[in-house]
Design a protein around this motif. Structure first.
Motif, PDB file in Angstrom:
ATOM      1  N   VAL A 121       0.846  -1.198   0.000  1.00 52.30           N
ATOM      2  CA  VAL A 121       0.000   0.000   0.000  1.00 52.30           C
ATOM      3  C   VAL A 121       0.886   1.255   0.000  1.00 52.30           C
ATOM      4  N   PRO A 122       0.796   2.083  -1.030  1.00 55.04           N
ATOM      5  CA  PRO A 122       1.627   3.287  -1.087  1.00 55.04           C
ATOM      6  C   PRO A 122       1.340   4.238   0.073  1.00 55.04           C
ATOM      7  N   THR A 123       2.394   4.887   0.538  1.00 60.31           N
ATOM      8  CA  THR A 123       2.274   5.885   1.603  1.00 60.31           C
ATOM      9  C   THR A 123       3.366   6.926   1.448  1.00 60.31           C
ATOM     10  N   ARG A 124       3.088   8.124   1.929  1.00 63.16           N
ATOM     11  CA  ARG A 124       4.123   9.165   1.967  1.00 63.16           C
ATOM     12  C   ARG A 124       5.069   8.965   3.137  1.00 63.16           C
ATOM     13  N   ALA A 125       4.677   8.140   4.107  1.00 65.05           N
ATOM     14  CA  ALA A 125       5.406   8.042   5.372  1.00 65.05           C
ATOM     15  C   ALA A 125       6.801   7.462   5.202  1.00 65.05           C
ATOM     16  N   PHE A 126       6.932   6.448   4.345  1.00 64.03           N
ATOM     17  CA  PHE A 126       8.239   5.817   4.146  1.00 64.03           C
ATOM     18  C   PHE A 126       8.269   5.182   2.764  1.00 64.03           C
ATOM     19  N   PRO A 127       9.457   5.010   2.198  1.00 63.82           N
ATOM     20  CA  PRO A 127       9.540   4.417   0.863  1.00 63.82           C
ATOM     21  C   PRO A 127       9.227   2.933   0.888  1.00 63.82           C
ATOM     22  N   ASN A 128       8.956   2.402  -0.273  1.00 61.78           N
ATOM     23  CA  ASN A 128       8.713   0.975  -0.431  1.00 61.78           C
ATOM     24  C   ASN A 128       9.871   0.183   0.188  1.00 61.78           C
ATOM     25  N   PRO A 129       9.580  -0.757   1.110  1.00 61.04           N
ATOM     26  CA  PRO A 129      10.654  -1.538   1.718  1.00 61.04           C
ATOM     27  C   PRO A 129      11.491  -2.334   0.718  1.00 61.04           C
ATOM     28  N   MET A 130      10.962  -2.583  -0.487  1.00 59.77           N
ATOM     29  CA  MET A 130      11.747  -3.279  -1.506  1.00 59.77           C
ATOM     30  C   MET A 130      12.684  -2.333  -2.239  1.00 59.77           C
ATOM     31  N   HIS A 131      12.563  -1.043  -1.971  1.00 61.17           N
ATOM     32  CA  HIS A 131      13.302  -0.028  -2.724  1.00 61.17           C
ATOM     33  C   HIS A 131      14.474   0.453  -1.880  1.00 61.17           C
ATOM     34  N   ASP A 132      15.709   0.205  -2.326  1.00 65.33           N
ATOM     35  CA  ASP A 132      16.862   0.557  -1.490  1.00 65.33           C
ATOM     36  C   ASP A 132      17.676   1.730  -2.019  1.00 65.33           C
ATOM     37  N   LEU A 133      17.136   2.446  -3.035  1.00 67.87           N
ATOM     38  CA  LEU A 133      17.842   3.605  -3.548  1.00 67.87           C
ATOM     39  C   LEU A 133      17.475   4.849  -2.738  1.00 67.87           C
ATOM     40  N   PRO A 134      18.450   5.683  -2.350  1.00 64.44           N
ATOM     41  CA  PRO A 134      18.135   6.913  -1.614  1.00 64.44           C
ATOM     42  C   PRO A 134      17.456   7.933  -2.529  1.00 64.44           C
ATOM     43  N   LEU A 135      16.233   8.285  -2.198  1.00 63.31           N
ATOM     44  CA  LEU A 135      15.463   9.229  -2.991  1.00 63.31           C
ATOM     45  C   LEU A 135      14.821  10.261  -2.066  1.00 63.31           C
ATOM     46  N   PRO A 136      14.441  11.433  -2.598  1.00 66.37           N
ATOM     47  CA  PRO A 136      13.771  12.440  -1.764  1.00 66.37           C
ATOM     48  C   PRO A 136      12.471  11.878  -1.173  1.00 66.37           C
ATOM     49  N   VAL A 137      12.102  12.376   0.010  1.00 66.53           N
ATOM     50  CA  VAL A 137      10.887  11.919   0.684  1.00 66.53           C
ATOM     51  C   VAL A 137       9.656  12.115  -0.189  1.00 66.53           C
ATOM     52  N   THR A 138       9.666  13.157  -1.005  1.00 69.84           N
ATOM     53  CA  THR A 138       8.510  13.440  -1.850  1.00 69.84           C
ATOM     54  C   THR A 138       8.261  12.340  -2.879  1.00 69.84           C
ATOM     55  N   TRP A 139       9.240  11.452  -3.062  1.00 66.71           N
ATOM     56  CA  TRP A 139       9.102  10.370  -4.020  1.00 66.71           C
ATOM     57  C   TRP A 139       8.616   9.077  -3.354  1.00 66.71           C
ATOM     58  N   ASN A 140       8.369   9.110  -2.073  1.00 61.92           N
ATOM     59  CA  ASN A 140       8.053   7.870  -1.358  1.00 61.92           C
ATOM     60  C   ASN A 140       6.921   7.074  -2.004  1.00 61.92           C
ATOM     61  N   ARG A 141       5.812   7.742  -2.288  1.00 59.01           N
ATOM     62  CA  ARG A 141       4.673   7.019  -2.851  1.00 59.01           C
ATOM     63  C   ARG A 141       5.020   6.392  -4.207  1.00 59.01           C
ATOM     64  N   LEU A 142       5.826   7.095  -5.000  1.00 64.27           N
ATOM     65  CA  LEU A 142       6.172   6.582  -6.318  1.00 64.27           C
ATOM     66  C   LEU A 142       6.967   5.285  -6.240  1.00 64.27           C
ATOM     67  N   THR A 143       7.727   5.102  -5.155  1.00 64.92           N
ATOM     68  CA  THR A 143       8.560   3.896  -5.059  1.00 64.92           C
ATOM     69  C   THR A 143       7.724   2.624  -4.997  1.00 64.92           C
ATOM     70  N   TYR A 144       6.432   2.744  -4.664  1.00 66.37           N
ATOM     71  CA  TYR A 144       5.582   1.557  -4.584  1.00 66.37           C
ATOM     72  C   TYR A 144       5.194   1.031  -5.966  1.00 66.37           C
ATOM     73  N   LEU A 145       5.555   1.768  -7.017  1.00 65.63           N
ATOM     74  CA  LEU A 145       5.396   1.228  -8.361  1.00 65.63           C
ATOM     75  C   LEU A 145       6.239  -0.031  -8.537  1.00 65.63           C
ATOM     76  N   THR A 146       7.330  -0.134  -7.757  1.00 65.66           N
ATOM     77  CA  THR A 146       8.176  -1.324  -7.818  1.00 65.66           C
ATOM     78  C   THR A 146       7.365  -2.575  -7.528  1.00 65.66           C
ATOM     79  N   THR A 147       6.516  -2.505  -6.505  1.00 64.46           N
ATOM     80  CA  THR A 147       5.681  -3.659  -6.154  1.00 64.46           C
ATOM     81  C   THR A 147       4.729  -3.996  -7.285  1.00 64.46           C
ATOM     82  N   ASN A 148       4.120  -2.974  -7.872  1.00 62.32           N
ATOM     83  CA  ASN A 148       3.156  -3.198  -8.940  1.00 62.32           C
ATOM     84  C   ASN A 148       3.819  -3.861 -10.147  1.00 62.32           C
TER      85      ASN A 148
END
Length: 450
Positions: A141-168
């Motif tokens: 479930v995408p959230t602004r609170a933290f990046p996707n746990p499968m995503h280990d690249l350092p990215l700005p907090v504003t990108w947190n929700r986008l990292t959940y595309l990895t799961t999809n």
């Protein structure tokens, strides 16, 4: 209430659903559990009606490519190529699993509760009944609170929700072939969103139960949809007539402190090397170890007085009798160790495991995580010694155990499932013709065509 519970995977994927099926049965409901045929022995002691599904992808765990991707966490170009190879093998093996799921659902139910990776939503569409999804990891479930746990690249907090595309993307690679099953087996037309795990085919959504502790989420998400509920973990008690072997009981109550070491289905490409490293680390730390051989096949020696290899031993019982728990960071083992109030040493391999490892450390119940690729006997011995001797870890672990108990995860899950099924049961009762139904005769339920 008639409930069909569907899950697939290794012990860590199946055991929480056995716990759920047991709790639903205890609440007075009729439950069938569909799970890999190879996991039947896990469910049998609890008397839960078991529907065997093809073992499917579970048959791949000994394959060299699978062992390599688990050990390397898909790193590098070779890792990505191997991931695609493994995905193709996975899809081929899932065909029989999907057919078995449909056959199990054909008998009907008031509600289907399913692991989110399985297309239970499409079975609900086929039968015209509600479904409840369940997940054991916080990367769905995408959230602004933290990046996707499968995503280990350092990215700005504003990108947190986008990292959940990895799961999809990961899910669509694994499940992209289900449209053929949907058309040929279920007789359903293709609809938009049939591969979107967060909504029903054609739109709308169904409840999603996150079967892990909300205390592991940091910062706490404030943007989860209302249909997402983090219940707390679903912990399976030891079977009522289970007793430890004499060897295990004697080992736990004599000599130096005992730790548990087990990596579940994760033992890397060389289980023998893993076993030798464990043995060396245990000796250096001045402890003894119960070693769970697990699906990964850790080849622990049976002739070492400091090591006792074991097969399937209930974690809720065993963890109460050890000083610390060394494991891979799977959601089930993490939850069982937290509930037992034991310090942990977490050696994550892939997917959600680094996330759980980091959170247990941040909560004070474990030293810094030891990623599998950096794991060696010296570092493992140091971490074990810290977990056993530093009382701050024990204090934090006991506090976390109280938090876990207060969540009442399994009871909360049962109540939520009852709420979902209640309208369906009410409608069925209204349709039943009282004057024509003999007492004790089950009502007719919609049965799908072939």
């Amino acid at each position: 209430m008639d409930v069909l519970v569907l899950t697939h995977g290794t012990r860590g994927d199946v055991q929480p659903f056995i716990a759920l099926a047991l709790a639903l049965t205890s609440a007075g409901h009729t439950v069938r559990l569909g799970a890999p045929a190879g996991s039947a022995a896990l469910a049998k002691p609890y008397g839960i009606p078991f529907v065997p599904l093809a073992d499917g992808p579970n048959e791949l765990y000994g394959h060299p490519a699978v062992r390599e991707v688990l050990e390397t966490n898909y790193r590098g170009l070779r890792g990505k190529r191997l991931a695609m190879t493994v995905a193709r093998m996975y899809r081929n093996k899932m065909d029989a699993v999907l057919d078995d799921m449909a056959d199990a659902a054909r008998a009907g139910a008031d509600v289907i509760v399913h692991d989110i990776v399985l297309p239970g939503r499409q079975l609900g569409e086929w039968l015209g009944i509600p479904t409840v999804r369940a997940c054991l990891q916080p990367f769905w479930v995408p959230t602004r609170a933290f990046p996707n746990p499968m995503h280990d690249l350092p990215l700005p907090v504003t990108w947190n929700r986008l990292t959940y595309l990895t799961t999809n993307i990961w899910y669509q690679i694994l499940a992209g072939h289900t449209n053929r099953w949907r058309r040929n087996k279920l007789g359903l037309t293709r609809r938009g969103g049939y591969l979107d795990v967060l909504r029903m085919p054609g739109g709308g959504s169904t409840p999603l139960l996150q079967a892990f502790s909300a205390h592991l989420l940091a910062p706490p998400p404030d943007d989860y949809p209302s249909w997402v509920q983090t219940t707390g973990p679903w912990l399976l008690p030891a079977p009522p007539d289970w007793m430890p072997s004499t060897d295990l009981n004697d080992f736990l109550h004599s000599g130096a402190p005992v730790v548990y070491v087990g990596f579940g289905s994760m033992a890397g490409s060389d289980p023998g090397r893993t076993a030798r490293m464990i043995t060396e680390a245990v000796r250096s730390a001045g402890v003894r170890a119960v070693v769970g051989t697990g699906w990964g096949g850790i080849e622990a020696s049976k002739n070492d007085q400091d090591i006792l290899p074991v097969g399937d031993v209930p974690h809720d019982w065993l963890f109460e009798h050890v000083t610390a728990v060394v494991h891979h960071g799977g959601s089930g083992t993490t939850a069982a160790a937290l509930a037992a109030g034991r310090p942990q040493v977490v050696c994550p391999f892939v997917l959600d495991q680094p996330f759980f490892a980091r959170r247990v450390h941040e909560l004070g119940a474990a030293p810094e995580p030891l990623p599998q690729r950096q794991l060696n006997a010296t570092e493992l011995a140091r971490a074990i010694e810290m977990a056993v001797t530093d009382q701050s870890f024990s204090i934090s672990a006991k506090r976390l155990a109280e938090w876990i108990r207060d969540e009442e995860g399994i009871d909360r899950a049962v109540r939520l499932i009852e709420d979902v099924a209640r309208p369906t049961i009410s409608r069925r009762s209204l349709r039943r013709p009282p004057s024509r139904t003999r007492p004790g005769t089950p009502c007719a339920r919609r049965t799908p065509g072939p």
